[in-house]
Design an enzyme around this catalytic site. Structure first.
Site, mmCIF file in Angstrom:
data_model
loop_
_atom_site.group_PDB
_atom_site.id
_atom_site.type_symbol
_atom_site.label_atom_id
_atom_site.label_comp_id
_atom_site.label_asym_id
_atom_site.label_seq_id
_atom_site.Cartn_x
_atom_site.Cartn_y
_atom_site.Cartn_z
ATOM 1 N N ALA A 177 0.833 -1.211 0.000
ATOM 2 C CA ALA A 177 0.000 0.000 0.000
ATOM 3 C C ALA A 177 0.864 1.256 0.000
ATOM 4 O O ALA A 177 0.557 2.240 -0.694
ATOM 5 C CB ALA A 177 -0.945 -0.002 1.201
ATOM 6 N N ASP A 178 1.943 1.247 0.759
ATOM 7 C CA ASP A 178 2.871 2.388 0.763
ATOM 8 C C ASP A 178 3.507 2.577 -0.611
ATOM 9 O O ASP A 178 3.602 3.698 -1.119
ATOM 10 C CB ASP A 178 3.982 2.155 1.792
ATOM 11 C CG ASP A 178 3.651 2.741 3.158
ATOM 12 O OD1 ASP A 178 3.006 3.797 3.207
ATOM 13 O OD2 ASP A 178 4.039 2.135 4.158
ATOM 14 N N VAL A 179 3.957 1.483 -1.210
ATOM 15 C CA VAL A 179 4.635 1.565 -2.499
ATOM 16 C C VAL A 179 3.681 2.048 -3.591
ATOM 17 O O VAL A 179 4.025 2.902 -4.411
ATOM 18 C CB VAL A 179 5.253 0.201 -2.867
ATOM 19 C CG1 VAL A 179 5.732 0.193 -4.305
ATOM 20 C CG2 VAL A 179 6.421 -0.119 -1.933
ATOM 21 N N GLY A 182 3.200 5.703 -3.212
ATOM 22 C CA GLY A 182 4.364 6.441 -3.691
ATOM 23 C C GLY A 182 4.443 6.478 -5.201
ATOM 24 O O GLY A 182 4.761 7.514 -5.797
#
Length: 407
Positions: A177-179, A182
């Site tokens: 989810a972070d990637v 980003g």
């Protein structure tokens, strides 16, 4: 053919202020840096990005060079700035006036309370592209809710379809989810810069990690929205086709994706099981999906007689997508990754370790050159004086800023 000298990178000449922490924002900034942007990482004096304290090595964490930080911050310059001080805010105003992009992932409203909401930023620099990354977005009933990758993976539905009926819900083994957040931010910023060339003015970008995660689930969501099918965990099987998933061989697992009819028929031929092609249970796509478990059992009778490497070569040569299931060390050492130059060696920041630092690029080649960092991740505040001097600060002014704790 690779040219002798690397080309100028697409974002050369673009200055990005990276006010973000941990992963989604720093990952976005790293993608922009790899494509040529001058990324200035603005950090809290004495502490810096929380990721400086995160990673598998306790020693590096103590040096504020945690593996999590090192992985996403090469090719950036670090400037420490106390945004709670009036002098620190003055410096940020000057930085904003010199920048093309500002990326942050504070909770919604934090930057505005510091006096740097979108209205204030665009007054300082009408050409600025402002990108705010948050868990749930800048609006909506959950806008103020704190979120990390784990929270978004669960709330987005990702975990509900990961694993098997006996093991779900499961978190993905990496911060997907972070990637995704980003990547979405880097894509949006790049698009906004193109748009600015046409309009002459910047814009405000609101990236929701939740919405990015939901849109990335592809057929899991579309099957529900369009076909009314409730998503369910399928383990390593691909819900759109069979046989498509992970299969046992004599010495390990093999992924096979025979998604087309002709690929299924080729698979049966290579395995020496041509009779499966005419079997009513497996003759066409929908019947194969309905009898997935039986088909897997029939295929594994043949697959378990040879190694994963044997079948990978035999199936790939015949035109059936197949590949072994590798560990992270195995894939990094694979001839394909080595040939493409994905892993790069840099001097270790601050000489903390004698060995070189190994980091990833981003898998994008420009004119057949990899997008590679040339500068190691910065020690906290390493470039503060140089960047202040670029803004026109004298040595006396820099000393005064340090004396007041503004930098």
């Amino acid at each position: 053919m690779t040219s002798e000298n690397p080309p100028e990178r697409p974002l050369a000449g673009v200055r990005v202020l990276d006010l973000s922490n941990v992963l989604a924002g720093p990952y976005a900034g790293y993608q922009l840096a790899l494509l040529g942007a001058d990324v200035v990482k603005v950090e809290v004096p004495g502490a810096g990005d929380l990721a400086r304290q995160l990673g598998a090595s306790a020693e590096l964490n103590r040096h504020r060079l945690g593996a999590s930080f090192l992985a996403q911050n090469a090719q950036k310059r670090s400037l420490t700035l106390n945004l709670k001080s009036s002098r620190g805010k003055d410096v940020l105003r000057r930085l904003v006036q010199s920048a093309d992009v500002l990326v942050e992932n504070f909770r919604p409203g934090v930057l505005e309370r510091l006096g740097f909401g979108w209205d204030a930023l665009r007054e300082l620099n009408p050409r600025l592209v402002y990108c705010a990354i948050s868990g749930f977005g800048q609006t909506g009933p959950l806008r103020a809710k704190p979120a990390y990758d784990q929270i978004i993976q669960g709330y987005s539905g990702m975990m509900s379809v990961t694993g098997t009926t006996g093991t779900a819900p499961l978190r993905a083994g990496y911060p997907i989810a972070d990637v995704l957040g980003g990547l979405a931010a880097a894509f949006a910023v790049s698009s906004a810069l193109v748009g600015r060339e046409r309009t002459g003015v910047g814009c405000s970008i609101d990236v929701s990690m939740l919405e990015t995660a939901v849109t990335a689930m592809g057929w899991v969501v579309s099957n529900h929205l369009i076909a009314g099918q409730a998503p369910r965990p399928l383990g390593n099987d691909n819900g759109t086709a069979a046989p498509s998933g992970t299969f046992r061989t004599s010495d390990g697992d093999l992924n096979i994706a025979a998604n087309k009819q002709e690929q299924f028929e080729l698979l049966c031929a290579v395995l020496g099981r041509p009779e499966l092609i005419a079997d009513p249970r497996f003759a066409e796509r929908e019947s194969r999906k309905a009898h997935r478990a039986q088909l897997t059992a029939e295929l594994e009778v043949a697959l378990t007689k040879e190694s994963a490497a044997h079948w990978e070569e035999a199936l790939s040569s015949a035109g059936v997508p197949a590949a072994a299931v590798l560990s992270v060390p195995e894939v990094l050492a694979s001839p394909q990754i080595v040939d493409r130059g994905l892993v790069h060696e840099l001097p270790f920041p601050g000489g903390v370790l004698p060995d070189p630092l190994r980091v990833l690029g981003n898998g994008i080649r420009v004119d057949d050159h990899p997008s590679a960092p040339s500068l190691p991740p910065p020690v906290l505040g390493e470039h503060t004086d140089a960047l202040l001097a670029e803004l026109g600060c004298t040595a006396e002014e820099i000393a005064a800023l340090r004396e007041e704790g503004a930098v």
